[in-house]
Enzyme design. Structure first.
Site, PDB file in Angstrom:
ATOM      1  N   GLY A  46      37.284  45.162  45.331  1.00 49.91           N
ATOM      2  CA  GLY A  46      38.508  44.941  46.076  1.00 49.91           C
ATOM      3  C   GLY A  46      39.479  44.109  45.269  1.00 49.91           C
ATOM      4  N   GLN A  51      46.422  38.420  44.135  1.00 51.25           N
ATOM      5  CA  GLN A  51      45.602  38.215  42.940  1.00 51.25           C
ATOM      6  C   GLN A  51      46.294  38.681  41.669  1.00 51.25           C
ATOM      7  OE1 GLN A  51      41.977  40.051  44.998  1.00 51.25           O
ATOM      8  NE2 GLN A  51      41.082  38.627  43.511  1.00 51.25           N
ATOM      9  N   CYS A  90      34.367  36.891  43.540  1.00 48.89           N
ATOM     10  CA  CYS A  90      35.784  37.228  43.559  1.00 48.89           C
ATOM     11  C   CYS A  90      36.306  37.307  42.140  1.00 48.89           C
ATOM     12  CB  CYS A  90      36.544  36.159  44.346  1.00 48.89           C
ATOM     13  SG  CYS A  90      38.310  36.445  44.489  1.00 48.89           S
ATOM     14  N   LEU A  91      37.149  38.296  41.878  1.00 49.28           N
ATOM     15  CA  LEU A  91      37.740  38.439  40.545  1.00 49.28           C
ATOM     16  C   LEU A  91      38.618  37.244  40.180  1.00 49.28           C
ATOM     17  CD1 LEU A  91      38.662  42.245  40.620  1.00 49.28           C
ATOM     18  CD2 LEU A  91      36.722  41.152  39.474  1.00 49.28           C
ATOM     19  N   HIS A 132      37.340  39.773  53.246  1.00 48.79           N
ATOM     20  CA  HIS A 132      37.561  38.992  52.032  1.00 48.79           C
ATOM     21  C   HIS A 132      38.974  39.230  51.491  1.00 48.79           C
ATOM     22  CE1 HIS A 132      36.165  37.348  48.003  1.00 48.79           C
ATOM     23  NE2 HIS A 132      37.257  38.021  47.664  1.00 48.79           N
ATOM     24  N   GLU A 133      39.364  40.492  51.374  1.00 47.64           N
ATOM     25  CA  GLU A 133      40.676  40.817  50.813  1.00 47.64           C
ATOM     26  C   GLU A 133      41.811  40.394  51.740  1.00 47.64           C
ATOM     27  OE1 GLU A 133      40.809  41.423  47.745  1.00 47.64           O
ATOM     28  OE2 GLU A 133      38.693  41.888  47.511  1.00 47.64           O
ATOM     29  N   HIS A 136      42.815  36.855  51.300  1.00 51.28           N
ATOM     30  CA  HIS A 136      43.768  36.631  50.206  1.00 51.28           C
ATOM     31  C   HIS A 136      45.211  36.707  50.702  1.00 51.28           C
ATOM     32  CE1 HIS A 136      41.284  36.300  46.626  1.00 51.28           C
ATOM     33  NE2 HIS A 136      40.593  37.376  46.974  1.00 51.28           N
TER      34      HIS A 136
END
Length: 155
Positions: A46, A51, A90-91, A132-133, A136
């Site tokens: 994701g 991000q 997470c990225l 999660h996304e 953000h």
């Protein structure tokens, strides 16, 4: 398509609340394509627009399941059920993992790249990724809500 730079924890853009997308146009579709390419190139499941430095309500997700690539514009969770704790990464927070409590089942309403309103019910990894996304988009990282955090591999 182009690979985009992924912002890391500590960057103030990641703490800002995102604004809704006003219209689906050619530049947004290019952004969706670039976000997907960036997510895949970084072995992610994701990626949210904040991000990559854009505080707009756009998310791409691909849990390698029957749904394939999901592009969620202006997503809103309309229903949650149950609770499950599992490990997340997470990225934007490389090599850090944490135990996070999430709803076991969610329903999300969003606009797709064709401008059509969609509804999706998700469980398992997809439900976790959606939550999660969407965090953000609210300026929240998983490390802000994790019950415990550790470095290294998930296993």
């Amino acid at each position: 398509m182009a690979l985009l730079d992924i912002l890391k924890a500590g960057n103030p853009v990641l703490k800002n609340k995102s604004v809704p997308v006003e219209r689906v146009d050619k530049s947004l579709k290019k952004l969706l394509d670039d976000m997907a390419e960036t997510m895949y190139a970084n072995d992610g499941v994701g990626l949210a627009a904040p991000q990559i430095g854009k505080n707009i309500c756009v998310v791409v997700i691909d849990c390698q399941d029957d749904h394939g690539l999901l592009e969620l514009i202006n997503p809103v969770i309309t229903f949650t059920e149950g609770e499950v704790v599992d490990t997340e990464g997470c990225l934007s927070v490389p090599d850090i993992y944490g135990e996070v409590s999430r709803a076991a089942k969610v329903k999300v309403k969003y606009t797709n790249r064709r401008g059509k309103i969609q509804n999706l019910t998700a469980t398992g990894l997809l439900a976790r990724c959606i939550q999660h996304e969407l965090d953000h988009l609210e300026g929240q990282l998983f490390i802000d809500i994790a019950q415990s955090v550790h470095r290294g591999n998930q296993g």
